[in-house]
Enzyme design. Structure first.
Site, mmCIF file in Angstrom:
data_model
loop_
_atom_site.group_PDB
_atom_site.id
_atom_site.type_symbol
_atom_site.label_atom_id
_atom_site.label_comp_id
_atom_site.label_asym_id
_atom_site.label_seq_id
_atom_site.Cartn_x
_atom_site.Cartn_y
_atom_site.Cartn_z
ATOM 1 N N ASN A 106 63.441 8.447 37.367
ATOM 2 C CA ASN A 106 64.366 7.319 37.461
ATOM 3 C C ASN A 106 64.026 6.373 36.316
ATOM 4 O O ASN A 106 62.996 5.713 36.345
ATOM 5 C CB ASN A 106 64.178 6.648 38.832
ATOM 6 C CG ASN A 106 64.949 5.352 38.952
ATOM 7 O OD1 ASN A 106 65.825 5.054 38.148
ATOM 8 N ND2 ASN A 106 64.620 4.567 39.981
ATOM 9 N N TRP A 107 64.895 6.338 35.340
ATOM 10 C CA TRP A 107 64.598 5.545 34.135
ATOM 11 C C TRP A 107 64.940 4.068 34.309
ATOM 12 O O TRP A 107 64.710 3.274 33.388
ATOM 13 C CB TRP A 107 65.326 6.137 32.912
ATOM 14 C CG TRP A 107 64.833 7.497 32.535
ATOM 15 C CD1 TRP A 107 63.782 8.184 33.103
ATOM 16 C CD2 TRP A 107 65.342 8.354 31.509
ATOM 17 N NE1 TRP A 107 63.627 9.400 32.489
ATOM 18 C CE2 TRP A 107 64.578 9.535 31.502
ATOM 19 C CE3 TRP A 107 66.397 8.239 30.586
ATOM 20 C CZ2 TRP A 107 64.821 10.591 30.620
ATOM 21 C CZ3 TRP A 107 66.646 9.285 29.703
ATOM 22 C CH2 TRP A 107 65.854 10.449 29.724
ATOM 23 N N LYS A 108 65.518 3.717 35.433
ATOM 24 C CA LYS A 108 65.847 2.310 35.731
ATOM 25 C C LYS A 108 66.606 1.685 34.536
ATOM 26 O O LYS A 108 67.378 2.377 33.883
ATOM 27 C CB LYS A 108 64.576 1.530 36.094
ATOM 28 C CG LYS A 108 63.813 2.214 37.236
ATOM 29 C CD LYS A 108 62.750 1.370 37.861
ATOM 30 C CE LYS A 108 62.084 2.172 38.971
ATOM 31 N NZ LYS A 108 61.129 1.387 39.736
ATOM 32 N N HIS B 136 68.181 2.562 46.425
ATOM 33 C CA HIS B 136 66.841 2.306 45.875
ATOM 34 C C HIS B 136 66.382 0.920 46.333
ATOM 35 O O HIS B 136 67.204 0.002 46.466
ATOM 36 C CB HIS B 136 66.882 2.386 44.346
ATOM 37 C CG HIS B 136 65.510 2.340 43.737
ATOM 38 N ND1 HIS B 136 64.841 1.161 43.549
ATOM 39 C CD2 HIS B 136 64.675 3.327 43.345
ATOM 40 C CE1 HIS B 136 63.647 1.423 43.045
ATOM 41 N NE2 HIS B 136 63.517 2.743 42.915
ATOM 42 N N GLU C 140 65.095 -1.446 44.827
ATOM 43 C CA GLU C 140 65.490 -2.543 43.935
ATOM 44 C C GLU C 140 66.929 -2.969 44.220
ATOM 45 O O GLU C 140 67.276 -4.147 44.124
ATOM 46 C CB GLU C 140 65.278 -2.125 42.468
ATOM 47 C CG GLU C 140 63.786 -2.154 42.113
ATOM 48 C CD GLU C 140 63.320 -1.121 41.118
ATOM 49 O OE1 GLU C 140 64.125 -0.577 40.349
ATOM 50 O OE2 GLU C 140 62.092 -0.847 41.119
ATOM 51 N N GLU D 90 60.118 5.950 49.647
ATOM 52 C CA GLU D 90 59.467 5.119 48.635
ATOM 53 C C GLU D 90 58.981 3.821 49.288
ATOM 54 O O GLU D 90 59.769 2.869 49.431
ATOM 55 C CB GLU D 90 60.452 4.772 47.516
ATOM 56 C CG GLU D 90 60.994 5.974 46.791
ATOM 57 C CD GLU D 90 61.450 5.600 45.397
ATOM 58 O OE1 GLU D 90 60.877 6.135 44.439
ATOM 59 O OE2 GLU D 90 62.343 4.752 45.265
ATOM 60 N N GLY E 149 56.039 0.637 41.379
ATOM 61 C CA GLY E 149 55.716 -0.123 40.170
ATOM 62 C C GLY E 149 54.452 -0.956 40.297
ATOM 63 O O GLY E 149 54.174 -1.808 39.457
ATOM 64 N N SER F 51 54.634 4.888 42.338
ATOM 65 C CA SER F 51 53.442 5.076 41.502
ATOM 66 C C SER F 51 52.939 6.519 41.467
ATOM 67 O O SER F 51 51.734 6.760 41.496
ATOM 68 C CB SER F 51 52.325 4.109 41.922
ATOM 69 O OG SER F 51 52.761 2.770 41.776
ATOM 70 N N GLY G 94 59.221 6.542 38.566
ATOM 71 C CA GLY G 94 59.743 5.473 37.722
ATOM 72 C C GLY G 94 58.955 5.379 36.428
ATOM 73 O O GLY G 94 59.197 6.118 35.468
ATOM 74 N N GLY G 95 57.956 4.507 36.420
ATOM 75 C CA GLY G 95 57.181 4.229 35.210
ATOM 76 C C GLY G 95 56.720 5.462 34.456
ATOM 77 O O GLY G 95 56.935 5.578 33.241
HETATM 78 P P1 PGA Z 1 57.305 3.852 40.023
HETATM 79 O O1 PGA Z 1 58.827 3.751 40.552
HETATM 80 O O2 PGA Z 1 57.005 5.321 39.853
HETATM 81 O O3 PGA Z 1 57.286 3.087 38.757
HETATM 82 O O4 PGA Z 1 56.444 3.250 41.098
HETATM 83 C C1 PGA Z 1 59.332 4.652 41.495
HETATM 84 C C2 PGA Z 1 60.762 4.323 41.791
HETATM 85 O O5 PGA Z 1 61.119 3.147 41.822
HETATM 86 O O6 PGA Z 1 61.607 5.213 42.019
#
Ligand code: PGA
Length: 252
Positions: A9-11, A95, A97, A167, A173, A213, A234-235
């Site tokens: 997920n490149w956000k 998600h 967010e 998640e 994050g 993470s 994500g990251g």
């Molecule tokens: P993260 O994000 O790997 O940076 O914790 C995961 C996500 O939000 O899908």
């Protein structure tokens, strides 16, 4: 046997140029294993470019959200038809967010899930508890509510295109990963719930991803858990080396 799904997920990262470069790098790390799939979710503006870059490979391209209508007065939204037109075949929905920063509710998320499925997209429904909810013993209730509401009205035969991503909000994050035991507990609970809401074989076939993470250093132990069928990253997905190592997790 469930195929694992390793999703990036490149956000809100990458211009089209960055996205194509990253997709090309990721392709170099893509496995030829028959037991796993790779999914990339670039920002909307880069979906088409990434889809073109990976065409001919088995990489699935996804949007990071989707509306339920084909078109109309929905300023700021993207329709399932537009996702498909750009070369995508999946959508991340709900998600944390979106839930926390943009106040998306279970009802809205449910509309998005049904919309994605009606237009034949794979729907990746994200669920997860906050730290306060976990510490006050509400975790399982929260997961149950998010899943019951998120999947309301979804038919058993559509469930083949549903993926759930667990998640925990406190792990996204933050560098704090759920332990393999904590993740397995949540995943087993989700699978049991799906079996109650639909049928046992729907639950057995459904993929449940862990997100929060995920890194090269913890992916192997997470993927060794019986109910963890993949990762939503994500990251670490923004770095091709790291994501490459995650895709190529080692089976023990
Ligand atoms: P993260 O994000 O790997 O940076 O914790 C995961 C996500 O939000 O899908």
């Amino acid at each position: 046997m469930r195929k694992s799904l390793m999703a990036g997920n490149w956000k809100m990262h990458t211009t089209r140029e960055d996205a194509c470069r990253l997709a090309e790098e990721v392709m170099k790390h893509c496995p030829t294993f028959a037991d796993r799939e790779v999914l990339l979710a670039p920002p909307y503006t880069a979906i088409a470019a990434v889809a073109e870059t990976v065409s001919g490979s088995d990489i699935i391209v996804s949007s990071q959200n989707v509306c339920w209508e084909e078109q109309g007065a929905f300023t700021g939204e993207i329709s399932p038809v537009m996702v498909k037109d750009a070369g995508g075949s999946a959508a991340i929905i709900g998600h944390s967010e979106r839930r926390q920063l943009f106040f998306e509710t279970d009802t809205l998320i449910n509309q998005r899930v049904k919309g994605a499925l009606d237009f034949d997209l794979m729907a990746l429904l994200c669920v997860g508890e906050t730290l306060t909810e976990r510490e006050s013993g509400q975790m399982l209730n929260v997961l149950e509510t998010q899943i019951r509401n998120g999947l309301a009205g979804v038919r058993a035969e559509q469930m083949a295109r549903v993926v759930i991503a667990y998640e925990p909000v406190w792990a996204i994050g933050t560098g704090k990963t759920a332990s393999k035991e904590q993740a397995q507990e949540a995943h087993a609970f989700i699978r049991e719930l799906i079996s109650k809401l639909f049928e046992k074989n729907v639950a057995e076939q459904m993929r449940i991803l862990y997100g929060g993470s995920v890194k090269p250093t913890n992916v192997d132990e997470l993927m060794a858990q019986p109910d963890i069928d993949g990762a939503l990253v994500g990251g670490a997905a923004l770095d091709a080396e790291s994501f490459g190592r995650i895709i190529n997790y080692q089976k023990n």
